[in-house]
Design a protein around this motif. Structure first.
Motif, PDB file in Angstrom:
ATOM      1  N   GLU A   1      13.999   0.006  -7.764  1.00 27.99           N
ATOM      2  CA  GLU A   1      13.860   0.215  -6.323  1.00 27.99           C
ATOM      3  C   GLU A   1      13.466   1.653  -6.011  1.00 27.99           C
ATOM      4  OE1 GLU A   1      13.617  -1.859  -3.778  1.00 27.99           O
ATOM      5  OE2 GLU A   1      13.728  -3.285  -5.427  1.00 27.99           O
ATOM      6  N   PHE A   2      14.004   2.581  -6.792  1.00 26.73           N
ATOM      7  CA  PHE A   2      13.710   3.986  -6.550  1.00 26.73           C
ATOM      8  C   PHE A   2      12.218   4.257  -6.746  1.00 26.73           C
ATOM      9  CE2 PHE A   2      13.255   8.397  -7.950  1.00 26.73           C
ATOM     10  CZ  PHE A   2      13.854   9.047  -6.887  1.00 26.73           C
ATOM     11  N   ILE A   3      11.646   3.694  -7.819  1.00 25.83           N
ATOM     12  CA  ILE A   3      10.207   3.879  -8.060  1.00 25.83           C
ATOM     13  C   ILE A   3       9.415   3.329  -6.875  1.00 25.83           C
ATOM     14  CG2 ILE A   3       8.259   3.236  -9.534  1.00 25.83           C
ATOM     15  CD1 ILE A   3      10.160   3.063 -11.889  1.00 25.83           C
ATOM     16  N   LYS A   4       9.811   2.145  -6.404  1.00 27.65           N
ATOM     17  CA  LYS A   4       9.083   1.509  -5.300  1.00 27.65           C
ATOM     18  C   LYS A   4       9.168   2.340  -4.021  1.00 27.65           C
ATOM     19  CE  LYS A   4      10.051  -3.253  -6.770  1.00 27.65           C
ATOM     20  NZ  LYS A   4      10.881  -4.419  -6.424  1.00 27.65           N
ATOM     21  N   LEU A   5      10.351   2.859  -3.718  1.00 32.21           N
ATOM     22  CA  LEU A   5      10.564   3.560  -2.450  1.00 32.21           C
ATOM     23  C   LEU A   5      10.015   4.977  -2.480  1.00 32.21           C
ATOM     24  CD1 LEU A   5      14.152   2.703  -1.213  1.00 32.21           C
ATOM     25  CD2 LEU A   5      12.007   2.217  -0.066  1.00 32.21           C
ATOM     26  N   TRP A   6      10.332   5.677  -3.542  1.00 32.03           N
ATOM     27  CA  TRP A   6      10.059   7.105  -3.534  1.00 32.03           C
ATOM     28  C   TRP A   6       8.569   7.412  -3.636  1.00 32.03           C
ATOM     29  CZ3 TRP A   6      13.079  10.145  -1.260  1.00 32.03           C
ATOM     30  CH2 TRP A   6      12.962  11.532  -1.406  1.00 32.03           C
ATOM     31  N   ASN A   7       7.786   6.465  -4.189  1.00 28.10           N
ATOM     32  CA  ASN A   7       6.349   6.688  -4.279  1.00 28.10           C
ATOM     33  C   ASN A   7       5.626   6.285  -2.999  1.00 28.10           C
ATOM     34  OD1 ASN A   7       6.155   7.760  -6.927  1.00 28.10           O
ATOM     35  ND2 ASN A   7       6.634   5.723  -7.715  1.00 28.10           N
ATOM     36  N   ASN A   8       6.364   5.742  -2.053  1.00 31.98           N
ATOM     37  CA  ASN A   8       5.762   5.359  -0.776  1.00 31.98           C
ATOM     38  C   ASN A   8       5.983   6.490   0.219  1.00 31.98           C
ATOM     39  OD1 ASN A   8       5.121   4.288   1.693  1.00 31.98           O
ATOM     40  ND2 ASN A   8       5.915   2.262   1.207  1.00 31.98           N
ATOM     41  N   ARG A   9       4.869   7.098   0.661  1.00 29.24           N
ATOM     42  CA  ARG A   9       4.992   8.299   1.473  1.00 29.24           C
ATOM     43  C   ARG A   9       5.754   8.025   2.770  1.00 29.24           C
ATOM     44  NH1 ARG A   9      -0.421  10.475   2.371  1.00 29.24           N
ATOM     45  NH2 ARG A   9      -0.470  10.774   0.125  1.00 29.24           N
ATOM     46  N   ALA A  10       5.428   6.921   3.439  1.00 29.27           N
ATOM     47  CA  ALA A  10       6.069   6.623   4.722  1.00 29.27           C
ATOM     48  C   ALA A  10       7.584   6.487   4.555  1.00 29.27           C
ATOM     49  CB  ALA A  10       5.483   5.342   5.306  1.00 29.27           C
ATOM     50  N   SER A  11       8.011   5.773   3.502  1.00 30.96           N
ATOM     51  CA  SER A  11       9.445   5.611   3.268  1.00 30.96           C
ATOM     52  C   SER A  11      10.091   6.960   2.991  1.00 30.96           C
ATOM     53  CB  SER A  11       9.704   4.702   2.076  1.00 30.96           C
ATOM     54  OG  SER A  11       9.111   3.470   2.289  1.00 30.96           O
ATOM     55  N   LYS A  12       9.395   7.763   2.174  1.00 31.15           N
ATOM     56  CA  LYS A  12       9.953   9.050   1.786  1.00 31.15           C
ATOM     57  C   LYS A  12      10.178   9.917   3.021  1.00 31.15           C
ATOM     58  CE  LYS A  12       7.704  11.835  -1.273  1.00 31.15           C
ATOM     59  NZ  LYS A  12       7.198  12.094  -2.632  1.00 31.15           N
ATOM     60  N   VAL A  13       9.158   9.971   3.907  1.00 34.10           N
ATOM     61  CA  VAL A  13       9.259  10.782   5.122  1.00 34.10           C
ATOM     62  C   VAL A  13      10.431  10.297   5.973  1.00 34.10           C
ATOM     63  CG1 VAL A  13       8.117  11.301   7.311  1.00 34.10           C
ATOM     64  CG2 VAL A  13       6.841  11.466   5.172  1.00 34.10           C
ATOM     65  N   LEU A  14      10.543   8.977   6.143  1.00 28.21           N
ATOM     66  CA  LEU A  14      11.621   8.443   6.986  1.00 28.21           C
ATOM     67  C   LEU A  14      13.004   8.733   6.392  1.00 28.21           C
ATOM     68  CD1 LEU A  14      10.278   5.032   8.283  1.00 28.21           C
ATOM     69  CD2 LEU A  14      11.028   6.990   9.636  1.00 28.21           C
TER      70      LEU A  14
ATOM     71  N   LEU B   1      21.787  -3.331  -3.764  1.00 30.31           N
ATOM     72  CA  LEU B   1      22.305  -2.092  -4.358  1.00 30.31           C
ATOM     73  C   LEU B   1      21.729  -0.879  -3.639  1.00 30.31           C
ATOM     74  CD1 LEU B   1      22.223  -2.772  -8.205  1.00 30.31           C
ATOM     75  CD2 LEU B   1      24.228  -2.402  -6.777  1.00 30.31           C
ATOM     76  N   THR B   2      20.434  -0.961  -3.306  1.00 32.69           N
ATOM     77  CA  THR B   2      19.803   0.137  -2.575  1.00 32.69           C
ATOM     78  C   THR B   2      20.498   0.352  -1.237  1.00 32.69           C
ATOM     79  OG1 THR B   2      17.770  -0.648  -3.574  1.00 32.69           O
ATOM     80  CG2 THR B   2      17.559   1.035  -1.890  1.00 32.69           C
ATOM     81  N   VAL B   3      20.800  -0.753  -0.556  1.00 33.89           N
ATOM     82  CA  VAL B   3      21.510  -0.678   0.718  1.00 33.89           C
ATOM     83  C   VAL B   3      22.865   0.007   0.529  1.00 33.89           C
ATOM     84  CG1 VAL B   3      22.792  -2.132   2.333  1.00 33.89           C
ATOM     85  CG2 VAL B   3      20.386  -2.596   1.881  1.00 33.89           C
ATOM     86  N   LEU B   4      23.575  -0.371  -0.531  1.00 33.45           N
ATOM     87  CA  LEU B   4      24.873   0.239  -0.800  1.00 33.45           C
ATOM     88  C   LEU B   4      24.734   1.745  -1.043  1.00 33.45           C
ATOM     89  CD1 LEU B   4      26.785  -2.276  -3.118  1.00 33.45           C
ATOM     90  CD2 LEU B   4      27.090  -1.856  -0.679  1.00 33.45           C
ATOM     91  N   VAL B   5      23.700   2.103  -1.800  1.00 35.22           N
ATOM     92  CA  VAL B   5      23.513   3.520  -2.100  1.00 35.22           C
ATOM     93  C   VAL B   5      23.178   4.306  -0.826  1.00 35.22           C
ATOM     94  CG1 VAL B   5      21.982   5.157  -3.263  1.00 35.22           C
ATOM     95  CG2 VAL B   5      22.908   3.214  -4.508  1.00 35.22           C
TER      96      VAL B   5
END
Lengths: 300, 277
Positions: free
Chosen positions: B8-21, B111-115
């Motif tokens: 999940e981290f790879i998916k989220l962190w490489n997405n600029r929009a998600s990272k900014v938010l 798990l991502t939600v929990l984190v």
């Protein structure tokens, strides 16, 4: 021989439509299989079911003799279904790292596989900037990351330009020559004919044939003959017990065999009868001709 | 578990929009401390938040968790789109083909939600603790660490809300529509409450039923803290109205929210299992 996949009495219904009907076949290690069938014959649905993305209605399938769960078995499989699906904002490397994590394999093979499909130079470009051909090649690299027991390709050359088609075929041939089991679904017959040793033929979700490509049709092939003494030739052939059917088309005579006979034998006996040929070719029906005759026979 | 989080981290962190938010969200959480700096100086009317007692222990736990909960909408966008994008990019199909099981797929999202919830909670705990130590009129250890159930309630509130976002993402498959549906649902809950109280049952029964609704149950975990302020209480006394109400975190409220979390996560799994991709 080790059994990789066995499918038994698989049926899939979408409402009233039966996409796959009571389908059974086996995939054994080391062979190259083709699943043939017109569009809408249930090829992709069948692959979808064994790949855990489509739910079966009835029937069974098992990977590797049923010793592992489907999702664990899929870690030993490389598969591409229809379109290459990757995260558009991620680079080739990032996408492949993700696949490695899912398949639980190390990341050391990423560069090697990118090299194999010729994408090493573009490894740091985002997936969305790729052409369709490059996307498809990345999909192949991704499917090979785990050095799979079997590579499943569904219409791998669909929508590609001739150069792209050629590149993909070269890659498939290279992989096949390394002894990897391949299952190739396609409606392009020459594609299957060039690489496959076995075929499963589907029509409207039903299996018409499964087995070796060369024993698909029981016929013994046919001769294409040309001569200036056409009447004498046709008369001779018609009296000969080895021939089933004689077709005449302008100067070309086509004689279908009932039993095995080599071109050499025919040539000698015609020579002895004083009939001289200007053209003699012995051929087997191409997969396309066999396929069409098979699908037509069944539809009547 | 680590593997699923890494995925999940790879998916989220490489997405600029998600990272900014995500960065914006945590920055905003920190900015709660800026409330301390708000001062109105309108001649005779002087107003300084820090001196109104909002940073007094243990009230600060209540106040900060209540305010911070509004920022959860930023993460809601991230979570809805991390689910819906898997559908629009068809990567969910590829993930399953590559050998992720359907449960692992849902579990990695959960798990991502929990984190996210845990980090938010830790954040708000640390920020509140620092603000409190700086501005609180009371600083005995016993008082500082009382009323910590608001921190727990905050965590559960986030987990339940983000699980709803996950569920909507997988149900609707498109992020914009899923967010629209979320807003629509919050209105529907109020309408059902209105109709129940107006026509069918007494307002009291309607309020009880309402507290079982998903969004309402999350809101009930942390009630508004304003009428607890001594300033407000004083005004109430002057107007001879009783502003006292039950603001405590009750265990049944936590149970309702946890039950919804379980329903949303299981519902997401059931949907994924049933669907052909």
């Amino acid at each position: 021989m080790q059994n990789i996949l066995s499918v038994r009495n698989l049926t899939k219904k979408f409402g009233h439509l039966t996409a796959v009907k009571d389908l059974s076949f086996e995939i054994e290690k080391g062979n190259v299989y083709g699943i043939l069938g017109p569009n809408g014959s249930g090829k992709s649905t069948t692959l979808g079911i064994v790949l855990n993305v489509v739910n079966k209605t009835t029937g069974e399938f098992s990977w590797f003799d049923g010793n592992t769960s489907t999702h664990n078995a899929l870690k030993k499989v490389g598969a591409i279904i229809e379109r290459p699906n990757f995260y558009p904002y991620m680079t080739a490397i990032q996408n492949l790292k993700l696949v490695c994590k899912i398949k639980e394999v190390s990341e050391i093979k990423i560069e090697e596989k990118l090299e194999l499909v010729g994408l090493l130079e573009r490894k740091n470009s985002a997936f969305r900037t790729y052409s369709l051909g490059m996307k498809q090649r990345l999909a192949i690299a991704s499917a090979l990351l785990n050095d799979p027991e079997i590579l499943i390709l569904d219409e791998p050359t669909n929508g590609l330009d001739p150069q792209g088609i050629h590149q993909i075929r070269e890659i498939i041939k290279k992989i096949a020559s390394q002894g990897t089991t391949i299952l190739l679904a396609s409606h392009l017959l020459d594609e299957v004919e060039k690489v496959c040793s076995h075929v499963v033929i589907l029509r409207k979700g039903e299996k018409l044939y499964s087995g070796r490509v060369d024993s698909m049709n029981a016929t013994h092939g046919f001769f294409e003959l040309k001569t200036t003494q056409k009447e004498a030739l046709v008369a001779y052939l018609k009296n000969h017990t080895s021939f089933a059917e004689i077709k005449e088309d302008k100067s070309l005579v086509t004689a279908f065999l009932k039993e095995e006979m080599s071109a050499e034998v025919l040539n000698r006996s015609l020579f002895e009868k004083g009939i001289f040929l200007s053209h003699l070719v012995k051929r087997k029906e191409s997969l396309e001709e066999q396929f069409l005759s098979l699908t037509n026979n069944q539809s009547n | 578990m680590i593997r699923l989080l890494q995925i999940e981290f790879i998916k989220l962190w490489n997405n600029r929009a998600s990272k900014v938010l995500i960065i914006a969200y945590f920055t905003l959480l920190t900015f709660i401390s800026l409330i301390a700096a708000i001062k109105f100086d309108l001649g005779p009317l002087k107003f300084h938040f820090a001196e109104m007692g909002i940073f007094d222990f243990p009230y600060i736990w209540h106040f900060n968790t209540y305010i911070a909960a509004f920022f959860k909408l930023f993460l809601a966008v991230v979570i809805v789109s991390m689910m819906a994008n898997e559908y629009s990019n068809k990567t969910i199909k590829q993930n399953l083909i590559d050998g992720l099981s359907k449960w692992e797929f849902i579990y990695s999202k959960f798990l991502t939600v929990l984190v996210f919830s845990a980090i938010s909670t830790l954040f708000i705990f640390v920020v509140s603790l620092i603000l409190g130590l700086l501005y609180s009129s009371y600083n005995e250890l016993g008082i500082i660490f009382s009323d910590l159930e608001f921190i727990l309630a905050y965590f559960i509130k986030l987990v339940a809300f983000f699980s709803l976002c996950l569920f909507l993402g997988i149900l609707v498959k498109r992020s914009a529509f899923a967010l629209g549906f979320l807003i629509l649902w919050s209105i529907v809950e109020q309408i059902i409450f209105g109709v129940l109280g107006w026509k069918i049952t007494s307002w009291e029964t309607a309020t009880t039923i309402k507290s079982l609704f998903p969004l309402e149950s999350m809101a009930n975990l942390i009630d508004q803290p304003f009428s607890r302020l001594s300033v407000v209480q004083n005004i109430g006394d002057q107007l001879e109205t009783d502003l006292k109400f039950d603001y405590a975190v009750h265990s049944y409220e936590i149970l309702i929210a946890l039950a919804w979390t379980a329903i949303f996560i299981y519902g997401s799994y059931a949907l994924l299992k049933k669907r052909d991709l």
